[in-house]
Design a protein around this motif. Structure first.
Motif, PDB file in Angstrom:
ATOM      1  N   LYS A 112     -13.417  -4.215  31.696  1.00  0.00           N
ATOM      2  CA  LYS A 112     -14.683  -4.211  32.432  1.00  0.00           C
ATOM      3  C   LYS A 112     -15.480  -2.980  32.046  1.00  0.00           C
ATOM      4  CE  LYS A 112     -12.779  -6.520  36.440  1.00  0.00           C
ATOM      5  NZ  LYS A 112     -12.512  -6.462  37.862  1.00  0.00           N
ATOM      6  N   LEU A 113     -16.789  -3.109  32.100  1.00  0.00           N
ATOM      7  CA  LEU A 113     -17.638  -1.941  31.902  1.00  0.00           C
ATOM      8  C   LEU A 113     -17.434  -1.018  33.083  1.00  0.00           C
ATOM      9  CD1 LEU A 113     -20.906  -3.755  30.790  1.00  0.00           C
ATOM     10  CD2 LEU A 113     -19.203  -2.664  29.335  1.00  0.00           C
ATOM     11  N   LEU A 114     -17.193   0.256  32.839  1.00  0.00           N
ATOM     12  CA  LEU A 114     -16.864   1.192  33.903  1.00  0.00           C
ATOM     13  C   LEU A 114     -18.015   2.080  34.347  1.00  0.00           C
ATOM     14  CD1 LEU A 114     -13.307   2.276  32.756  1.00  0.00           C
ATOM     15  CD2 LEU A 114     -13.939   0.556  34.452  1.00  0.00           C
ATOM     16  N   ARG A 115     -18.902   2.436  33.440  1.00  0.00           N
ATOM     17  CA  ARG A 115     -20.015   3.295  33.815  1.00  0.00           C
ATOM     18  C   ARG A 115     -21.041   3.313  32.696  1.00  0.00           C
ATOM     19  NH1 ARG A 115     -19.627   8.525  31.208  1.00  0.00           N
ATOM     20  NH2 ARG A 115     -21.081   9.445  32.692  1.00  0.00           N
ATOM     21  N   VAL A 116     -22.228   3.788  33.010  1.00  0.00           N
ATOM     22  CA  VAL A 116     -23.227   4.051  31.981  1.00  0.00           C
ATOM     23  C   VAL A 116     -22.973   5.468  31.510  1.00  0.00           C
ATOM     24  CG1 VAL A 116     -25.680   4.325  31.500  1.00  0.00           C
ATOM     25  CG2 VAL A 116     -24.894   2.484  33.008  1.00  0.00           C
ATOM     26  N   GLY A 117     -22.677   5.636  30.259  1.00  0.00           N
ATOM     27  CA  GLY A 117     -22.347   6.952  29.733  1.00  0.00           C
ATOM     28  C   GLY A 117     -23.543   7.688  29.172  1.00  0.00           C
ATOM     29  N   THR A 118     -24.454   6.954  28.525  1.00  0.00           N
ATOM     30  CA  THR A 118     -25.581   7.586  27.853  1.00  0.00           C
ATOM     31  C   THR A 118     -26.839   6.766  28.061  1.00  0.00           C
ATOM     32  OG1 THR A 118     -24.090   8.405  26.133  1.00  0.00           O
ATOM     33  CG2 THR A 118     -26.431   8.427  25.622  1.00  0.00           C
ATOM     34  N   THR A 119     -27.930   7.461  28.303  1.00  0.00           N
ATOM     35  CA  THR A 119     -29.248   6.845  28.368  1.00  0.00           C
ATOM     36  C   THR A 119     -30.106   7.478  27.277  1.00  0.00           C
ATOM     37  OG1 THR A 119     -29.058   6.474  30.745  1.00  0.00           O
ATOM     38  CG2 THR A 119     -31.275   6.497  29.834  1.00  0.00           C
ATOM     39  N   TYR A 120     -30.858   6.658  26.556  1.00  0.00           N
ATOM     40  CA  TYR A 120     -31.725   7.128  25.482  1.00  0.00           C
ATOM     41  C   TYR A 120     -33.171   7.067  25.946  1.00  0.00           C
ATOM     42  CZ  TYR A 120     -27.553   6.627  22.670  1.00  0.00           C
ATOM     43  OH  TYR A 120     -26.280   6.749  22.176  1.00  0.00           O
ATOM     44  N   ILE A 121     -33.884   8.177  25.786  1.00  0.00           N
ATOM     45  CA  ILE A 121     -35.267   8.263  26.240  1.00  0.00           C
ATOM     46  C   ILE A 121     -36.139   8.678  25.058  1.00  0.00           C
ATOM     47  CG2 ILE A 121     -36.850   9.470  27.794  1.00  0.00           C
ATOM     48  CD1 ILE A 121     -34.420   9.874  29.682  1.00  0.00           C
ATOM     49  N   PRO A 122     -37.190   7.902  24.771  1.00  0.00           N
ATOM     50  CA  PRO A 122     -38.080   8.265  23.666  1.00  0.00           C
ATOM     51  C   PRO A 122     -39.004   9.421  24.049  1.00  0.00           C
ATOM     52  CG  PRO A 122     -38.851   6.256  24.729  1.00  0.00           C
ATOM     53  CD  PRO A 122     -37.564   6.639  25.400  1.00  0.00           C
ATOM     54  N   VAL A 123     -39.154  10.369  23.142  1.00  0.00           N
ATOM     55  CA  VAL A 123     -40.058  11.506  23.342  1.00  0.00           C
ATOM     56  C   VAL A 123     -40.788  11.789  22.028  1.00  0.00           C
ATOM     57  CG1 VAL A 123     -38.615  12.537  25.155  1.00  0.00           C
ATOM     58  CG2 VAL A 123     -38.308  13.273  22.792  1.00  0.00           C
ATOM     59  N   THR A 124     -41.961  12.394  22.126  1.00  0.00           N
ATOM     60  CA  THR A 124     -42.716  12.700  20.900  1.00  0.00           C
ATOM     61  C   THR A 124     -42.378  14.071  20.338  1.00  0.00           C
ATOM     62  OG1 THR A 124     -44.571  13.473  22.243  1.00  0.00           O
ATOM     63  CG2 THR A 124     -44.661  11.191  21.455  1.00  0.00           C
TER      64      THR A 124
END
Length: 139
Positions: A4-16
């Motif tokens: 099972k998926l256990l957690r969100v480990g990384t979020t990617y955010i676009p920046v300039t």
């Protein structure tokens, strides 16, 4: 499927601008910078890894729903209404673009805020019960 998926480990955010954005996240949101080069910065924030990735202008993590409203893709949680109100006040004092505290018809209250590139985020006054139990948060 037994895993099972256990957690969100990384979020990617676009920046300039990786340099300016990483400074903003560190100074305004108290993120911890763990790595930075010209194309990305890796931050530790809210119990996960956040990658700020150099992207083209006008690129954000926001999306438009079927009613034409701009939506956020990430909600941060705080422990209670007092914490939400204090954070809202702190963000205003630190010149972060924020929305009003809202009652959206479910438990708790929310407000939105934006980073330098217009990435829209939500803050909710309710910690998830699993998080509270796992990290022994009282209240």
């Amino acid at each position: 499927m037994s895993e099972k998926l256990l957690r969100v480990g990384t979020t990617y955010i676009p920046v300039t601008n990786v340099e300016l954005s990483s400074e903003w996240y560190v100074n305004k949101l108290a993120a911890d910078l763990s790595y930075k080069d010209e194309d990305k910065a890796i931050l530790n924030l809210a119990n996960q890894s956040i990658f700020l990735v150099k992207s083209n202008e006008s690129q954000t993590s926001n999306f438009i729903d079927i009613y034409g409203e701009e939506r956020f893709s990430l909600t941060f949680e705080v422990n209670g209404l007092d914490a939400l109100e204090a954070l809202h006040k702190d963000f205003i004092e630190n010149e972060i673009r924020v929305g009003d505290i809202e009652n959206r018809g479910h438990s708790g209250r929310n407000f939105v805020f934006y980073d330098l590139d217009g990435n829209k985020f939500d803050v909710w006054s309710e910690l998830s019960p699993i998080f509270k139990e796992k990290y022994l948060v009282s209240k």
